[in-house]
Design a protein around this motif. Structure first.
Motif, short mmCIF file in Angstrom:
data_model
loop_
_atom_site.label_atom_id
_atom_site.label_comp_id
_atom_site.label_asym_id
_atom_site.label_seq_id
_atom_site.Cartn_x
_atom_site.Cartn_y
_atom_site.Cartn_z
N GLU A 208 0.83 -1.21 0.00
CA GLU A 208 0.00 0.00 0.00
C GLU A 208 0.87 1.26 0.00
OE1 GLU A 208 -3.40 0.61 -0.16
OE2 GLU A 208 -3.49 -1.48 -0.77
N GLU A 209 1.96 1.17 0.73
CA GLU A 209 2.86 2.33 0.80
C GLU A 209 3.46 2.63 -0.58
OE1 GLU A 209 6.06 1.36 3.57
OE2 GLU A 209 7.29 2.92 2.65
N ARG A 210 3.73 3.90 -0.85
CA ARG A 210 4.47 4.26 -2.07
C ARG A 210 5.92 4.50 -1.69
NH1 ARG A 210 0.82 2.39 -5.59
NH2 ARG A 210 -1.01 3.73 -5.79
N ARG A 245 -2.97 -4.24 -1.24
CA ARG A 245 -1.60 -4.50 -1.65
C ARG A 245 -0.68 -4.89 -0.48
NH1 ARG A 245 -2.70 0.11 -4.51
NH2 ARG A 245 -1.37 1.29 -3.11
N ASP A 246 -1.22 -4.98 0.71
CA ASP A 246 -0.40 -5.49 1.81
C ASP A 246 -0.63 -6.97 2.05
OD1 ASP A 246 1.25 -3.37 2.44
OD2 ASP A 246 -0.34 -2.35 3.56
N HIS A 247 -1.32 -7.63 1.12
CA HIS A 247 -1.44 -9.09 1.17
C HIS A 247 -0.03 -9.69 1.10
CE1 HIS A 247 -2.32 -13.16 -0.25
NE2 HIS A 247 -3.55 -12.98 0.19
N ILE A 250 1.92 -9.96 -2.10
CA ILE A 250 2.43 -8.72 -2.72
C ILE A 250 3.48 -8.06 -1.83
CG2 ILE A 250 1.77 -6.44 -3.56
CD1 ILE A 250 -1.08 -7.57 -4.01
N ASN A 251 3.06 -7.74 -0.59
CA ASN A 251 3.98 -7.13 0.38
C ASN A 251 4.67 -8.27 1.11
OD1 ASN A 251 5.32 -5.39 2.04
ND2 ASN A 251 3.49 -4.37 2.83
N VAL A 252 5.59 -8.90 0.38
CA VAL A 252 6.11 -10.19 0.81
C VAL A 252 6.89 -10.12 2.12
CG1 VAL A 252 8.24 -10.03 -0.53
CG2 VAL A 252 7.23 -12.25 -0.13
N SER A 253 7.50 -8.95 2.38
CA SER A 253 8.35 -8.88 3.57
C SER A 253 7.76 -7.99 4.65
CB SER A 253 9.74 -8.39 3.16
OG SER A 253 9.63 -7.26 2.33
N GLY A 254 6.49 -7.63 4.52
CA GLY A 254 5.85 -6.79 5.53
C GLY A 254 5.51 -7.56 6.80
N PRO A 255 4.89 -6.89 7.78
CA PRO A 255 4.57 -7.54 9.06
C PRO A 255 3.65 -8.76 8.92
CG PRO A 255 4.18 -5.17 9.17
CD PRO A 255 4.51 -5.47 7.76
N LYS A 256 2.87 -8.84 7.83
CA LYS A 256 2.01 -10.01 7.65
C LYS A 256 2.75 -11.15 6.94
CE LYS A 256 -2.15 -7.25 6.92
NZ LYS A 256 -2.95 -6.82 5.76
N ALA A 257 4.05 -10.98 6.75
CA ALA A 257 4.82 -11.97 5.98
C ALA A 257 4.83 -13.33 6.65
CB ALA A 257 6.25 -11.47 5.82
N ASP A 280 13.13 -0.28 -4.39
CA ASP A 280 13.01 -0.22 -2.93
C ASP A 280 12.30 -1.45 -2.36
OD1 ASP A 280 14.34 2.14 -2.89
OD2 ASP A 280 12.59 3.40 -2.46
N TRP A 281 11.28 -1.94 -3.06
CA TRP A 281 10.61 -3.17 -2.59
C TRP A 281 11.58 -4.35 -2.63
CZ3 TRP A 281 6.65 -2.71 0.32
CH2 TRP A 281 5.71 -1.70 0.12
N GLN A 282 12.39 -4.37 -3.68
CA GLN A 282 13.34 -5.49 -3.83
C GLN A 282 14.43 -5.43 -2.77
OE1 GLN A 282 14.18 -4.49 -7.84
NE2 GLN A 282 12.46 -5.64 -8.67
N LYS A 283 14.88 -4.20 -2.44
CA LYS A 283 15.89 -4.08 -1.39
C LYS A 283 15.32 -4.51 -0.03
CE LYS A 283 19.76 -2.59 -1.32
NZ LYS A 283 20.59 -1.51 -1.83
N ARG A 284 14.05 -4.22 0.21
CA ARG A 284 13.41 -4.67 1.45
C ARG A 284 13.32 -6.19 1.48
NH1 ARG A 284 8.23 -0.67 2.30
NH2 ARG A 284 9.42 1.25 2.49
N TYR A 285 13.03 -6.75 0.32
CA TYR A 285 12.98 -8.21 0.21
C TYR A 285 14.35 -8.80 0.56
CZ TYR A 285 12.52 -12.76 -2.22
OH TYR A 285 12.50 -14.10 -2.55
C1 LIG Z 1 4.43 -3.58 3.81
O1 LIG Z 1 5.81 -3.80 3.97
C2 LIG Z 1 6.59 -2.77 4.57
C3 LIG Z 1 7.96 -3.31 4.84
O2 LIG Z 1 8.54 -3.82 3.69
C4 LIG Z 1 6.00 -2.25 5.86
O3 LIG Z 1 6.68 -1.08 6.25
C5 LIG Z 1 4.53 -2.01 5.71
O4 LIG Z 1 3.99 -1.66 6.95
C6 LIG Z 1 3.88 -3.24 5.15
N1 LIG Z 1 2.46 -3.17 5.27
C7 LIG Z 1 1.78 -4.17 5.81
C8 LIG Z 1 0.41 -3.85 6.30
O5 LIG Z 1 2.21 -5.28 5.94
#
Ligand SMILES: *[C@@H]1O[C@H](CO)[C@@H](O)[C@H](O)[C@H]1NC(C)=O
Ligand SMILES: *[C@@H]1O[C@H](CO)[C@@H](O)[C@H](O)[C@H]1NC(C)=O
Ligand SMILES: *[C@@H]1O[C@H](CO)[C@@H](O)[C@H](O)[C@H]1NC(C)=O
Length: 351
Positions: A208-210, A245-247, A250-257, A280-285
């Motif tokens: 979701e973040e840009r 987009r935080d599924h 998609i957001n593979v490395s986010g808190p829901k990872a 930037d998404w790839q670097k986070r990955y």
């Molecule tokens: C998506 O991922 C980023 C870290 O890569 C994180 O900052 C952001 O909060 C994430 N969003 C959710 C809801 O997972």
């Protein structure tokens, strides 16, 4: 893309490349469906060839005709096959476009087959928006199950192919598939097949973040603009449900990872480039893989944009072939000394 402009790129690919935003506008309907009939004019398909072309012969294998699940096999003719790695390849195209018999991907896989050298299995998975998550991911995983079956494998790959020397590779949307399929493979009990390594070439992730790179390149690059990537995510995620987009797909490395730190995720080579809005998404990955204890090699291509490797005329295309070859041979030889060396060089250059 200064570098591309300076190099003599084949006119048709360059045209295709710069026409992507226009082509997308023409084929996407307001209701989110695609007019694929129009695409036929710019979509060049190549048949398989049992006669070697550039030292590689090809044939197509159908797994399930009802869902048009098939793959193209690329076999280099200059080497004995029994010690060759097998690269299972998932093509890019936003989950919505391209195919193994599309001339761009036919020639990329042909080059991998000849230059690594390797047997390449390029998968025709179902496309969005006609088909949605998890169908693409299921199709790709089913190919691994099919190849794990001794009889199916021996009927479709050359005799003596050693399927325990398998690697997963994919670019862009294919890089997303590679990650999730590798994760599933870790949790599945294969009889013969083994995923030794993962090649994620400019994988398509988001959220979701840009990010800064998304904002910085907006409107400046023909591929992977926010308008396009939002369309792709909408096209693949099931409608009517709360998928944003935080599924984790998609957001593979986010808190829901999904936690991959204990599943033995294979050694990974991650290819990124400076002028890619997805950088930037790839670097986070990359950071997340490292934190999860995965052996990961970040390879950066300065001055390159998203999908630069569709231009074989670029010096960087040769470099990519060379990096893929190095990575695969290093992993297969279990060459730990070299691994440490490669990690060190990459760390020094990349960070
Ligand atoms: C998506 O991922 C980023 C870290 O890569 C994180 O900052 C952001 O909060 C994430 N969003 C959710 C809801 O997972
Ligand atoms: C082997 O191939 C047959 C025929 O295509 C198919 O029905 C079967 O599911 C395959 N086996 C596996 C494990 O994929
Ligand atoms: C297949 O490859 C694996 C992994 O490299 C190797 O250990 C094994 O000996 C090979 N099998 C044959 C029959 O060559």
């Amino acid at each position: 893309m200064e570098v591309a402009a300076k190099t003599a790129l084949s006119w048709r690919r360059r045209l295709l490349f710069s026409a992507v935003p226009l082509a997308l506008a023409v084929v996407t309907r307001r209701d989110g469906t695609l007019n694929r009939r129009i695409l036929r004019f710019i979509d060049f398909r190549v048949p398989p060839s049992s006669k070697p072309i550039n030292g590689v012969k090809t044939h197509d294998i159908v797994i399930d005709s009802a869902r048009r699940l098939w793959f193209r096999v690329f076999v280099p003719t200059q080497q004995p096959v029994d010690d060759l790695p097998v690269i299972v390849f998932f093509h890019g195209g936003g989950f919505a476009f391209m195919a193994p018999n599309q001339d761009i991907y036919d020639s990329i896989c042909r080059r991998f087959a000849r230059q690594v050298p390797a047997i390449v299995v390029s998968v025709n998975y179902r496309l969005a928006p006609e088909h949605r998550y998890p169908e693409q991911h299921d199709d790709c995983f089913d190919v691994l199950k099919f190849l794990d079956d001794e009889e199916n494998c021996s009927k479709s790959l050359p005799e003596k192919t050693n399927i325990s020397r398998c690697f997963l590779a994919g670019d862009s949307a294919g890089g997303n598939l590679v990650h999730h399929v590798a994760q599933r493979a870790c949790e599945f009990n294969f009889q013969r097949l083994k995923v030794n390594g993962v090649l994620a070439i400019q994988p398509f992730f988001g959220g979701e973040e840009r990010t800064n790179s998304e904002k910085k390149f907006e409107g400046k690059m023909p591929l992977a603009s926010l308008k396009q990537t939002d369309w792709y995510w909408n096209a693949i995620m099931p409608p009517g449900e709360k998928y944003n987009r935080d599924h984790p797909i998609i957001n593979v490395s986010g808190p829901k990872a999904v936690d991959i730190s204990k599943i033995g995720f294979p050694a990974t080579m991650l290819v990124v480039s400076e002028f890619d809005s997805l950088y930037d998404w790839q670097k986070r990955y990359y950071e997340w893989l490292k934190k999860s204890g995965v052996e990961v090699y970040l390879v950066e291509y300065p001055n390159m944009c998203h999908a630069f490797y569709i231009f074989p005329e670029l010096r960087e295309f040769e470099q990519l072939m060379w990096d893929v070859k190095e990575f695969i041979h290093m992993v297969l030889k279990k060459d730990n000394l070299k691994r440490v060396g490669m990690m060190k060089t990459i760390a020094e250059n990349g960070e």
